[in-house]
Write a protein that holds these residues in place. Sequence first.
Motif, mmCIF file in Angstrom:
data_model
loop_
_atom_site.group_PDB
_atom_site.id
_atom_site.type_symbol
_atom_site.label_atom_id
_atom_site.label_comp_id
_atom_site.label_asym_id
_atom_site.label_seq_id
_atom_site.Cartn_x
_atom_site.Cartn_y
_atom_site.Cartn_z
ATOM 1 N N GLU A 123 -4.455 -15.338 -59.236
ATOM 2 C CA GLU A 123 -5.701 -15.413 -58.477
ATOM 3 C C GLU A 123 -5.996 -16.823 -57.978
ATOM 4 N N ARG A 166 -4.750 -20.487 -55.857
ATOM 5 C CA ARG A 166 -3.951 -21.022 -54.763
ATOM 6 C C ARG A 166 -2.750 -21.776 -55.333
ATOM 7 N N ILE A 185 1.204 -25.221 -38.500
ATOM 8 C CA ILE A 185 1.707 -24.504 -37.324
ATOM 9 C C ILE A 185 0.639 -24.440 -36.244
ATOM 10 N N ARG A 186 -0.404 -25.245 -36.392
ATOM 11 C CA ARG A 186 -1.457 -25.351 -35.383
ATOM 12 C C ARG A 186 -2.101 -24.015 -35.050
ATOM 13 N N CYS A 187 -2.249 -23.146 -36.035
ATOM 14 C CA CYS A 187 -2.777 -21.820 -35.739
ATOM 15 C C CYS A 187 -4.266 -21.895 -35.421
ATOM 16 N N PHE A 206 -8.798 -22.990 -47.808
ATOM 17 C CA PHE A 206 -8.762 -21.587 -48.211
ATOM 18 C C PHE A 206 -8.014 -20.744 -47.186
ATOM 19 N N PRO A 254 -2.762 -20.951 -43.494
ATOM 20 C CA PRO A 254 -1.585 -20.156 -43.847
ATOM 21 C C PRO A 254 -0.444 -21.023 -44.379
ATOM 22 N N ALA A 273 -9.147 -20.854 -54.584
ATOM 23 C CA ALA A 273 -8.892 -19.533 -54.008
ATOM 24 C C ALA A 273 -8.151 -19.715 -52.690
ATOM 25 N N HIS A 274 -7.426 -18.678 -52.302
ATOM 26 C CA HIS A 274 -6.733 -18.727 -51.015
ATOM 27 C C HIS A 274 -6.775 -17.369 -50.349
ATOM 28 N N SER A 275 -6.762 -17.409 -49.011
ATOM 29 C CA SER A 275 -6.876 -16.169 -48.250
ATOM 30 C C SER A 275 -5.652 -15.272 -48.377
ATOM 31 N N ARG A 276 -4.568 -15.798 -48.873
ATOM 32 C CA ARG A 276 -3.310 -15.046 -49.033
ATOM 33 C C ARG A 276 -2.607 -14.788 -47.703
ATOM 34 N N VAL A 277 -3.147 -15.290 -46.624
ATOM 35 C CA VAL A 277 -2.426 -15.176 -45.353
ATOM 36 C C VAL A 277 -1.498 -16.381 -45.283
ATOM 37 N N THR A 278 -0.195 -16.119 -45.175
ATOM 38 C CA THR A 278 0.759 -17.218 -45.160
ATOM 39 C C THR A 278 1.494 -17.253 -43.833
ATOM 40 N N VAL A 279 2.226 -18.319 -43.609
ATOM 41 C CA VAL A 279 3.001 -18.456 -42.378
ATOM 42 C C VAL A 279 3.972 -17.290 -42.261
ATOM 43 N N MET A 317 4.413 -14.433 -39.343
ATOM 44 C CA MET A 317 5.660 -14.238 -38.595
ATOM 45 C C MET A 317 6.137 -12.792 -38.717
ATOM 46 N N ASP A 361 10.907 -19.013 -43.701
ATOM 47 C CA ASP A 361 9.527 -18.801 -43.255
ATOM 48 C C ASP A 361 9.436 -17.782 -42.116
ATOM 49 N N TYR A 369 1.014 -19.915 -31.808
ATOM 50 C CA TYR A 369 0.062 -20.851 -32.428
ATOM 51 C C TYR A 369 0.336 -22.297 -32.047
#
Lengths: 512, 359
Positions: free
Chosen positions: A372, A374, A382-384, A428, A431, B12-18, B22, B76, B286
């Motif tokens: 749970e 990070r 990646i400049r998203c 948070f 990505p 905490a993290h959003s869990r969205v990764t690079v 992709m 990645d 991106y």
Amino acid sequence: MALLSAISGTSRRKLFSFRGGVHPQPNKFLSRDSEIEDMPLPSLIRVPLQQHIGVEAEPLVRRDDHVLKGQLIGQARGPVSANIHAPTSGRVIAVGHFAAPHPSGLPVPTITIRPDGKDEWGPRLPRLRPGTATPDDIAERVREAGIVGMGGATFPAAVKLNLRSKYDLHTLVINAAECEPYLTCDDRLMREFAEEVCDGIGFMARALGVTKIIVAIESNKADAVAAMRSHVGALGPDAGITVVPTQYPMGSEKHLVRTVTGQETPARMLTAEMGIIVHNAATAFAVHQAVRYGEPLISRIVTVSGRGVHRPANIRVLIGTPLADVLNHCGGMTGEANRLLLGGPMMGQPIRNLRVPVIKGTNGVLALTAAESRSSEALPCIRCGACVRSCPCGLTPLEMNQLIQADDLTGAVDVGLMDCISCGSCTFICPSNIPLVQAFNYAKGKLAQQQSMKHQQEETKRLAAARKAREDAIAEAKRLAMEKHKAMAAARKQAAAEKAAAEETSAGEAAE
Amino acid sequence: MSVEVLNAAPHAHSRVTVSRAMISVMVCLAPATGFGLFQFGWPAVNLFVLTLVSALGFEILCLLIAGRQIAKFATDGSAILTGWLVAMTLPPWAPWYVAVLGAGIAIVIGKHAFGGLGQNLFNPAMVARAMLLIALPVQMTLWVMPDPIVSANAPGFLDALAITFGQQTDFDAISSASTLGMVQSGLDAGRTLSEIMSQGYSLHDRFVGFVPGSLGETSTVLLLAGGLALVGLRIISLTIPLTVLGSVALLSAVAHTLAPQQYVPPEMQLSSGALMMCAFFIATDYVTSPMTSLGQAIYGCGIGALIFVIRTWGAFPEGVAFSVLLMNACTPLIDTYTRPRIFGRDRAGKPLEIGKGRS
């Protein structure tokens, strides 16, 4: 529409919004349904003298003194400071230094008390009656009771209550958003002690001289809203609950004020300058205790949660109780617990030492598992633009981070570094898991250090210049005195010579 | 009881990764790609696999030279995606060296020459496409009629190997595949638009994809569906697709209304698979697009306008690659002038005044 809102109560105020923000997993279900419970007396209590923003308190007791519950043991020093009281009766076994409940673990002045188990109250402060208490009485009582902002900022509450003399205040906003995931202490407090919390709110409004009261509660706390509704209504026609969206960082003072009033606090200013004061719900409860019963701030509600703890709970903890005791009361940590935090997962501080105490600003003790939390693996940016969209302050975190990595702190300040509230939304959402807010905190710290260095250098320079001026003045005075002396000596000599010459002539004349 | 991890907040993290982003893009590209592979048979499959493999190969090579962690960066998904996008834009029966060269240009020149993931100024797939178009104009404009893989006339796997890796070019190739290209050469020959259109493919065929064209760009409908899925997954926002498609539609509608015999109608423009692919999968990259919504809107409109200009008056019937590259070059400038308003400050950066609320 007016009729509609009159029927449905006061919660249908117009809501405003702020840009950005994130929606972390709330995970409040872990502890939401646990009633507030009391803990047995710990075997040792360590009360730091600095639990607030400002100057540390001055110890009033010595080793081997016997103290009673509620007795003043640390006296506030200066205008921004807070009194410290003994959380229970017992013997003072040390007045020295102990590790702070902070990631640094640096030693801070601490009074250690061995409880005698009697939990015997000392004389309490006289009760105030709402009908007769003046705003000054209330503010003074809040000061005496050592109450600080209990949402985590720990700013002395009395200082904020006294702002009425400086600004034209009109609104009190109660921050009960509790936007940090996991934390449920304010939620439980409002559900179980709604009347007491509202009583405290009433006292604060009286002290501030305002009639408009907005209690802001996030939409995920329907039970708290229901419990608070009738009591808030009793505070006056201008008092009401505003249900705000569940969105992090709703609990940020300026963002909350914008959401409930539509007014945006200008950069580098206080909400008070717009006539709005924000206090936390738990602070209101502490004010109630202090004003009605004369009880100082010696305990607080703490949420113990996370999947790394056996029995998540909401506990009333005496200030100074070691974390280990609190965790043991909740069945201890599971094997998977991977990090321990004070506060919520978005802004909480990581802690390693379990012997450090709970303090006035500790709203949560979280034991999180690796699953749970990070990870620390980061990839390139990646400049998203997710950080830009999530920033509630309208900053461009990726750009600021680039500048800081290139050691261009001035450049980072130019694009808004000092407007960052360190909420962590950017990290948070990233990505690539880049430690963005960490870089900003580093840069702010470095800038503060540079500023203090610069200040120090200027001060040294100023002192050196003053000393040089003083020495020069002395030398000049000496030189002048010397000259004067010389001139006088020369004059004397000349006079003597003239006299001698005159005498000679007269003698010669006489001889002739 | 002891805890060793002392990481700074947030925990905490959003869990969205690079890699999740992709992979999502690849999943959303899959229907249109699958359709293309089905339509153009084994040679297309060979070409597709070869492009992806060479993209990954060049990625690993570049990482080796740069001395970076291969396991971390090669996995990645960005290299595979770049290869995928390059393959989508190639003529389906192109020879092997087009695939290898395309992947090489994209990865080596388009990406790693700038410093690797996140550092490139230009969209690698579009760099590859533009360079291939200029360097290999013949190979890049040899198209075949769609002939599903299951049909009797379609080449078998071995024949396909000969087409991709051999020097066999005696298949029934047509040099002007896209309807827009046909329209342009027709107009140049002095014919009217309605004459040309009567010979071309129906709008329905163009939308569904029963037309010759690049490997993955024939089915406009499937690209649109994949793109919308990408929006639904919140990998991209609608700003860029809407502004790209909207500006092309608007400009062509105006032009068509003014001179119906000279300018193709907007539905003709919008039915182009290349445009749909650009709007949802290329322009939304991106790394090379602006970071704020306002910036993205300006960027999208710029791409749309350039596509219209190049398609209508330019020498190349396909304006996508050049439009995207030109606007990529403007991205840093757009970013500088479209920063969001800072909380508590006006657009110029001055603190707000009390009582005025927000500007």
